[in-house]
Design an enzyme around this catalytic site. Sequence first.
Site, PDB file in Angstrom:
ATOM      1  CE1 TYR A  26     -11.412  22.125  35.404  1.00  0.00           C
ATOM      2  CE2 TYR A  26     -13.221  22.383  37.100  1.00  0.00           C
ATOM      3  CZ  TYR A  26     -12.036  21.432  36.012  1.00  0.00           C
ATOM      4  OH  TYR A  26     -11.516  21.511  37.655  1.00  0.00           O
ATOM      5  CG  ASP A  63      -7.631  20.078  46.217  1.00  0.00           C
ATOM      6  OD1 ASP A  63      -9.275  20.631  45.883  1.00  0.00           O
ATOM      7  OD2 ASP A  63      -8.370  18.942  46.008  1.00  0.00           O
TER       8      ASP A  63
HETATM    9  C1  IPM Z   1     -13.345  23.063  43.260  1.00  0.00           C
HETATM   10  C2  IPM Z   1     -13.946  21.483  42.534  1.00  0.00           C
HETATM   11  C3  IPM Z   1     -15.067  21.553  41.809  1.00  0.00           C
HETATM   12  C4  IPM Z   1     -14.049  21.990  40.301  1.00  0.00           C
HETATM   13  C5  IPM Z   1     -15.048  20.054  40.893  1.00  0.00           C
HETATM   14  C6  IPM Z   1     -16.464  20.027  41.458  1.00  0.00           C
HETATM   15  C7  IPM Z   1     -16.493  20.618  39.161  1.00  0.00           C
HETATM   16  O1  IPM Z   1     -13.246  20.315  42.909  1.00  0.00           O
HETATM   17  O2  IPM Z   1     -14.354  24.021  43.180  1.00  0.00           O
HETATM   18  O3  IPM Z   1     -11.842  23.062  43.349  1.00  0.00           O
HETATM   19  O4  IPM Z   1     -12.639  21.178  39.583  1.00  0.00           O
HETATM   20  O5  IPM Z   1     -13.829  22.893  40.214  1.00  0.00           O
HETATM   21 MG    MG Z   2     -11.624  21.265  43.480  1.00  0.00          MG
END
Ligand code: IPM
Ligand code: MG
Length: 358
Positions: free
Chosen positions: A141, A251
């Site tokens: 990131y 997720d």
């Molecule tokens: C999360 C989200 C974010 C991430 C996105 C919106 C950039 O998916 O908080 O998990 O990838 O960190």
């Molecule tokens: Mg996420």
Amino acid sequence: MYKIAVLPGDGIGREIVPEAVAVLEIIAEKFNTPFEFTHGLISEDAYQKYGHPLPQETLDLCKSSHAVLLGAVGSPAMDQLPPELRPERAALLPLRKELGLYANLRPVTVYDCLIDSSTLKPEVIQGVNILTFRELTGGLYFGPKERRPLADGGYEAVDTLVYTTREIERIARLAFEAAQKRSKRLTSVDKANVLESSRLWRETVTAVAADYPDVTLTHMYVDNCAMQLVRWPKQFDVIVTENMFGDILTDQASMLGGSLGMLASASLGGNVALYEPAHGSAPDIAGQNKANPLATILSVALMLRFSFNMNEAADQVETAVRRVLEEGYRTPDIAFPGCRLVGTKEMGAQVRDILKTL
Ligand code: IPM
Ligand code: MG
């Protein structure tokens, strides 16, 4: 007096955040602890007013608060902007980085009454309780990125996965400390069979383990972890992993608990902590009173616990959520035939009604 910066953001963030603030208002009264809420703009609203999705005003507000409550960022209108102005990259990530929030905690609890909302078999998920520590300010990131034109008319795109020993150590310590307070089992997830950053990750976590002899450390490759999470999730208690693996695995893990709409999160490590639901802004259902506010309400329970040390208040919020679910109230994401189907506002009101009686 605790100062709380409130950033509803985009989409359903504008509907779920007020429900969570209303829960905090009840806690303030019950526990005689005043909270001062100050609203700030982030993402689309901020872009419209200031030309940037994370204006300095908002950053200053967060830095001068005791905690931040964030809804969600991401909107179709903002998707048209160049990458350096998109809210994910220009607001959410810099906010995490500027506040020094390197540890993102995402607890997955499978409530008995939500077992049927999961797509997995009851015996696989009953009793699951997993706490993931996702590293939040490093890795792909934040590493240098670039796109270069090639002679063949195409492009070469580069994202860089960078981790330092210190970055790995500090998140590992938090995860070990949490494991000590739970079942003393920690799974560190990496891809050390392929990635150099993962080899450093594994070496560093192993070295840190020497300071926590009472915790049993297991290393697991990320692909195997993804499989094990649906095969036998009860083997996990605390998980620690790098940024992108943690994004994906949490997720996935949220579905053990029936819905991403139930997944709360706390981002810690700096002077101010940030609390946000792990789901996104869900533009498809925004403005329709359909969103599940429970992940945000459970996130303020984490705020009470971690930022304000109000453990009893946090327990009460979690109990109220559990009771509402036990009474059969459901937003569409966790609905079942014959349930008491409610919208965002009604779900929030149910939680508050029970909270008042506790
Ligand atoms: C999360 C989200 C974010 C991430 C996105 C919106 C950039 O998916 O908080 O998990 O990838 O960190
Ligand atoms: Mg996420």
